[in-house]
Each structure stands twice: as C-alpha cells, then as structure tokens.
Design a protein around this motif. Structure first.
Motif, PDB file in Angstrom:
ATOM      1  N   LEU A 150       0.818  -1.212   0.000  1.00 41.09           N
ATOM      2  CA  LEU A 150       0.000   0.000   0.000  1.00 41.09           C
ATOM      3  C   LEU A 150       0.856   1.268   0.000  1.00 41.09           C
ATOM      4  CD1 LEU A 150      -2.718  -1.049   2.617  1.00 41.09           C
ATOM      5  CD2 LEU A 150      -2.793  -1.271   0.128  1.00 41.09           C
ATOM      6  N   GLY A 151       2.176   1.103  -0.013  1.00 43.21           N
ATOM      7  CA  GLY A 151       3.061   2.261  -0.092  1.00 43.21           C
ATOM      8  C   GLY A 151       3.638   2.726   1.223  1.00 43.21           C
ATOM      9  N   TYR A 152       3.375   2.001   2.308  1.00 46.54           N
ATOM     10  CA  TYR A 152       3.952   2.386   3.595  1.00 46.54           C
ATOM     11  C   TYR A 152       5.428   1.992   3.647  1.00 46.54           C
ATOM     12  CZ  TYR A 152      -0.813   3.093   5.300  1.00 46.54           C
ATOM     13  OH  TYR A 152      -2.094   3.547   5.470  1.00 46.54           O
ATOM     14  N   GLN A 153       6.233   2.828   4.282  1.00 49.84           N
ATOM     15  CA  GLN A 153       7.624   2.480   4.536  1.00 49.84           C
ATOM     16  C   GLN A 153       7.657   1.734   5.867  1.00 49.84           C
ATOM     17  OE1 GLN A 153      10.461   5.721   4.546  1.00 49.84           O
ATOM     18  NE2 GLN A 153      11.943   4.519   5.752  1.00 49.84           N
ATOM     19  N   VAL A 154       7.783   0.413   5.793  1.00 53.37           N
ATOM     20  CA  VAL A 154       7.727  -0.429   6.979  1.00 53.37           C
ATOM     21  C   VAL A 154       9.137  -0.829   7.370  1.00 53.37           C
ATOM     22  CG1 VAL A 154       6.786  -2.530   8.015  1.00 53.37           C
ATOM     23  CG2 VAL A 154       5.464  -1.307   6.282  1.00 53.37           C
ATOM     24  N   THR A 155       9.487  -0.578   8.631  1.00 50.14           N
ATOM     25  CA  THR A 155      10.791  -0.966   9.176  1.00 50.14           C
ATOM     26  C   THR A 155      10.561  -1.989  10.281  1.00 50.14           C
ATOM     27  OG1 THR A 155      11.701   1.217   8.703  1.00 50.14           O
ATOM     28  CG2 THR A 155      12.907  -0.170  10.260  1.00 50.14           C
ATOM     29  N   VAL A 156      11.201  -3.149  10.156  1.00 48.25           N
ATOM     30  CA  VAL A 156      11.072  -4.220  11.141  1.00 48.25           C
ATOM     31  C   VAL A 156      12.379  -4.326  11.906  1.00 48.25           C
ATOM     32  CG1 VAL A 156      10.660  -6.677  11.503  1.00 48.25           C
ATOM     33  CG2 VAL A 156       9.427  -5.470   9.687  1.00 48.25           C
ATOM     34  N   PHE A 157      12.293  -4.202  13.240  1.00 49.89           N
ATOM     35  CA  PHE A 157      13.464  -4.322  14.107  1.00 49.89           C
ATOM     36  C   PHE A 157      13.453  -5.683  14.792  1.00 49.89           C
ATOM     37  CE2 PHE A 157      12.418   0.187  13.905  1.00 49.89           C
ATOM     38  CZ  PHE A 157      13.649   0.805  13.754  1.00 49.89           C
ATOM     39  N   ASP A 158      14.621  -6.307  14.893  1.00 52.86           N
ATOM     40  CA  ASP A 158      14.714  -7.558  15.633  1.00 52.86           C
ATOM     41  C   ASP A 158      16.128  -7.710  16.182  1.00 52.86           C
ATOM     42  OD1 ASP A 158      12.843 -10.201  15.865  1.00 52.86           O
ATOM     43  OD2 ASP A 158      14.961 -10.747  15.927  1.00 52.86           O
ATOM     44  N   ALA A 159      16.205  -8.323  17.360  1.00 53.21           N
ATOM     45  CA  ALA A 159      17.508  -8.505  18.001  1.00 53.21           C
ATOM     46  C   ALA A 159      18.342  -9.583  17.325  1.00 53.21           C
ATOM     47  CB  ALA A 159      17.313  -8.847  19.483  1.00 53.21           C
TER      48      ALA A 159
END
Length: 607
Positions: free
Chosen positions: A135-144
């Motif tokens: 949908l055009g969102y800038q998604v950032t996924v953080f993980d350890a």
C-alpha cells in the motif's frame, strides 16, 4: 423460529467449520480442491493471502481447523476413531509442490510518505509488513536476531521446520520493500516514538519463560534450563549436547519440542513429567503422539517438589503424587494421594511450564497502560493501545498463543493502522468479501463431484527413526506425495458448497427427505428451537451448529435442516423435481488493509 437469514455472511461462513475455526479464516475447501486439481501454486497463493506462511504452518500449525472439520463428526457412527481431513498437511503439499510464485507477489506500492515501525520479526509483525508494504507504507522491522522469523526460527526445532522454509517465506515479505534492521533490540519506547514514526506495532512475542523456584534450584542452576531459552540456544548452535538423563517439566507444545530435541542431542532417558492429567495437557494431541512415538514417556499427576543435588551437581528430582478431584462447579483440585514422594534421577532439567510477557523497554510513563497481568490494555477489535498510534499483536498482545493467531492479529492491526493513517476511525472495520454462486451446469448437474470418499485419513510418512533421531536437523515428517495428497483431498466434504433452499418453488414432496443419507432434512410444524431440535427426523444435538429453517410453506410446515451432519453431497438438489434445492459455492475472504469504508461514528474511546 425465525427463518434463517442466509443473506448474513456469517451464516454460511459458520457452516464452513474449518474456515470459521481458523483465526485467519483461510478458505480451506477452496485450496483443497485446487490441490486435488494439481493447482499447487494457486492453492499456495490462496493460503498466502490469509495465513501468510503456508510452508511454515503446513508443518507447525496448531490446526484449530481440524477438530472443527465436519468429516470427523459425520463419521462417528461408522468408525470408532473418526478423523478430520489432514488440512494442515495438505497446506504443506501446496508449499512443497508449487512453482516459483515470486512473480505473483504484489509489488511495493508507490510511497505514501507514512512510516511504520514493527518491533520483533515474528509472524505478527511480518504480517503487518506484508499487508502494508504493497500500500506504499515504509515499513521498518526491528529484531535482536540476525534473521527474521522470531519464535518460528528460535523455538521450533529444525526437525519440524527446516530453516530454508523460514528463509523462503520470510524472504517473500522482506522482498516487498520492507526494511529489516537485524541485531537491534529496541531499548526504549519513548526513544522510538521520538523518531517520528506514524505508527508503531509491537509484535515481540512473550519472550520470558516461567521458572520454578523450588529447593535446590540455585545450587543446581547449571543443569536446569528454561525451555524456550534452551531451544533458542539449540537453534543457533550454542547448545549441541545434553545429559543422558533428561526431565522435561511442562505439558505444552514447548515441552514436546524440548523432549524431542533432547532425544536428538544425546538424551537416552528422556521423560516428560506434568502436574495435570494426560488429557488436560495443553500440547496438541499429535505433538504428544509424536513424542511417545519416539519413545518418550509422559508421566502425569506428578507435582515437582525439589531439585536434588550433591556438591552442586544435579542428581535428580522428587515429585509428590496427586490425583484430580472436582467440586460441584467442575473446578479441579489436585489432592495428594498419600503415597510416598517419588525420585527420578537426571542430569538435566528443561522447564517448560509457560511463558510470560516482558516489556522492560516500554516505560510505564509513556502512556501505554498495562493490566494486572502485565498485558497491554487494548481495544478488542483494533489492537490499539492507550497511545493512539501504538498497536500490539501476537503473543505480545494477549499472551502465548500460536502462529496462526499471531497472523490473524497482524491482519487486524494492519487494517487499524491503515485506517488511522488515512484519517478514518480504526474501530469501523471493512467488511469481508463474500460471494455465493450457483454451481448448476444442467437440469440436475453441478460443477463438482459429490461422491463422498470412504477413505480413512492417510498417514504422513516419516523419515526412518535411526536417521531422524541421529540429527537435530533432519526433518521427521516427509509430507504427502502428489498421489496421496489427491486421495486425502478427496476426503474433503466441500462444506463451502452450500445447500441453499428456495421455499417458493418447493412442492413439499419430501423427496429430499427420502434421499438424504444423513437424515438431516425434516418438514414439520414450526416451534421454538429446543422443541424443533427434538422433533427432527434425527434429533439435532450439537447446539453449536445452527438449524437452517425456512419460512412457512404452503401446508403451514417449515423445512428444517441440521447443518451439523450435512454431507453437502447434493443428493437433495439432484432429487428435487422443482429445483427448490441448489448447490451454491460460498467464498468468504477476510478484509485486508487498504479497503475503504464509509465513515461512521467512532466507537467509544478506550476507557
């Protein structure tokens, strides 16, 4: 009774028991038919839209669809051990036999300028990313951790779920333009919110395993391990061996993974010991069966009392023997049997007695409220916290559940985020997509084969024991081949092909009553539900399934059909001389983010 409102999408959805029971509402009969037709890629994509991880779930799902399967109910009178369609393992067939589907994945949408942070790279966060990136969102996924997957990667052993399957299906999502920041543990919610993200989704799971504070725990600490932490250490190769004698405490699926892993890492005397009765264990029935199949005994009604040690070395555990007693309300109490405590020698103990949420990185003055159990206070439908742009899902939202529940939470949270960031009330949910279409091809012909298969459920082949138990990374279940998958798919009763009744063309000849193999159709006088259920040709005893009731017919009677045992065989429609019965395929697809709905008043704000 009032005539059944078949225009309500929930009515026929509930009749498709497997799809109704699935938290993500995957259209199960639809993809099973595709598998029977050899359309494996199509079947995979039907799954991918709703449950996101077909290959992973085809191996590890808790299968809420299977206990609901109608096949297991209608066979009760024909076999002593009726079994549902192997829905979960057919899902794996679609994943194993599909072609390259990367060209069928949605492209990333044109950037809309909005930024969303997902904390944790488990199934809930990855589902949010999968729904929002196109949908055009800038998604950032953080993980350890270094790779995405969350507890799918760290807690599910490789002999159940090969790493390449996790890499593949997480890769499909990250390939949509999702930014994955590995090796970064979020230390402060305040600092994250200060970075200007338009929305934040917390999907970090329930990362803390419960401990047992018993006498001897501290002195024996080096040989007592928290189950989920131990499984993670095994997954990353930090642990490669275990003592010969191992006790696993706990009766859930984590305990089953622990004992089977210990068996492969050198444990020759591995046993599971639980407080409850065997039937009350939280582990899925097939998980218990798999453990016992590998020679691991399960001892119930044993309450742990002490860790026994000598000079700081664990030597065993003592247990009190109990029995279950129930009071007038059905509440269970464990009472001592009066027998002497029992001692089991061991070299290592794995504690798998539950998990807890842990949010030390969320400051308690940042505006997010928590309940007395340490869970975030959320709006039930939207998963929105008391900070309007912060959402939770998966185990982080409601405590430990399973992968498919986390996926369902992710879908709902993605809808909420999308609506919030488009200035729409998150509490007003878009409706599902529903289609009901006649399958008629001639006067008395329909577009599917209604000849019910009499086959018993097919067994999934396993790797040879000497090979499977020799390595933690050898997959145990081999999956169905194409021929067996076809035959298992034929066991599906096509519950989404609905028997739809038109009272205006019925002449009340009772031909459908005569031909119905399950005696589930009755023409009778109207009455209240309790009365009608007893007056049917075969009493309708399952109150969880609705009765299909027509309006008043010409004779003053009504048609009543017991949805509980209907085979959807279509014989009523074939026999009907006037076409009052039709077979219509019902397709229900849950709403996803991106669909707009008319603005309605905002529900009451969260208290």
């Amino acid at each position: 009774m009032q005539p059944t409102n078949t225009a309500d999408p929930a009515y026929f959805h509930k009749v498709v028991d497997c799809q109704w029971a699935c938290p993500a509402h995957t259209p199960v009969p639809e993809y099973i038919r595709m598998i029977a037709q050899g359309r494996y890629s199509d079947a995979y994509m039907v799954n991918w839209v709703s449950n996101v991880f077909p290959g992973i779930l085809g191996r590890t799902c808790d299968r809420p669809c299977e206990p609901a399967c109608r096949r297991g109910r209608v066979e009760k009178s024909n076999t002593g051990d009726p079994e549902p369609v192997a829905i979960c393992r057919l899902k794996r067939v679609a994943a194993d036999l599909k072609d390259d589907i990367r060209g069928r994945l949605p492209p990333r949408g044109a950037p809309n300028g909005r930024r969303v942070a997902c904390i944790g790279a488990g199934p809930a966060s990855l589902t949010v990313a999968r729904d929002l990136a196109p949908l055009g969102y800038q998604v950032t996924v953080f993980d350890a951790e270094a790779k995405a997957g969350g507890f799918m990667r760290t807690q599910v052993p490789r002999f159940r779920l090969p790493e390449e399957v996790i890499d593949e299906e997480c890769g499909y999502i990250l390939g949509l333009g999702v930014e994955f920041i590995a090796g970064q543990r979020i230390a402060s919610m305040k600092e994250l919110l200060a970075q200007g993200y338009d929305a934040v989704f917390v999907g970090c799971g329930a990362p803390r395993g419960r401990d047992l504070e018993l006498p001897g725990r501290l002195e024996s600490a080096s040989h007592i391990h928290i189950g989920i932490d131990w499984l993670a250490s095994v997954s990353f190769g930090h642990v490669s061996s275990v003592g010969r004698r191992v006790i696993v405490l706990g009766g859930g699926n984590t305990a089953m993974d622990c004992c089977r892993s210990a068996r492969r890492l050198g444990g020759t005397d591995v046993k599971v010991i639980v407080r409850s009765g065997f039937e009350e264990m939280k582990a899925s029935p097939w998980e218990k069966e798999d453990a016992m199949h590998e020679g691991i005994p399960i001892l119930n009604y044993h309450v742990p009392k002490t860790f026994v040690h000598e000079n700081g070395k664990l030597t065993g555990m003592t247990f009190a023997l109990v029995r279950a007693e129930y009071d007038n309300t059905g509440r269970r109490n464990l009472v001592p049997t009066g027998e002497p405590d029992v001692f089991f020698p061991c070299d290592d103990v794995l504690i798998a007695v539950g998990q807890e949420n842990s949010f030390p990185w969320i400051e308690r003055d940042c505006g997010i409220a928590f309940d007395k159990w340490g869970l975030p206070v959320l709006e039930p439908a939207t998963f929105r916290s008391t900070v309007p742009n912060v959402f939770f899902g998966g185990d982080a939202a409601l405590g430990p559940k399973n992968i498919i529940t986390a996926v369902a939470h992710g879908h709902e949270a993605a809808i909420s985020i999308d609506r919030l960031l488009n200035g729409e009330p998150p509490g007003q949910r878009p409706p599902p997509t529903v289609n009901l279409m006649s399958q008629k091809m001639g006067i008395h012909e329909w577009s599917y084969d209604n000849d019910t298969s009499l086959d018993a459920r097919f067994k999934v082949p396993w790797a040879k024991a000497e090979k499977a138990l020799a390595s933690i990374r050898v997959e145990v279940e081999l999956g169905f081949d194409a021929a067996t998958a076809f035959r298992e798919a034929q066991r599906c009763l096509n519950c989404d092909v609905q028997t739809v009744f038109n009272q205006d063309t019925c002449i009340e000849c009772d031909a459908c009553v005569d031909i119905c193999p399950m005696d589930c159709i009755t023409f009778t006088g109207d009455g209240d539900e309790k009365d009608l259920r007893q007056r049917l040709k075969a009493p309708a005893l399952n109150l969880a399934q609705d009765l299909y009731v027509s309006g008043e017919l010409k004779t003053g009677r009504v048609m009543v059909k017991d949805e509980d045992v209907c085979l959807h065989c279509g014989l009523c429609a074939e026999r009907c001389p006037t076409g009052a019965w039709d077979m219509q395929k019902f397709l229900f697809q849950s709403a996803l983010a991106g669909r707009r709905v008319e603005r309605q008043p905002e529900p009451e704000a969260l208290a």
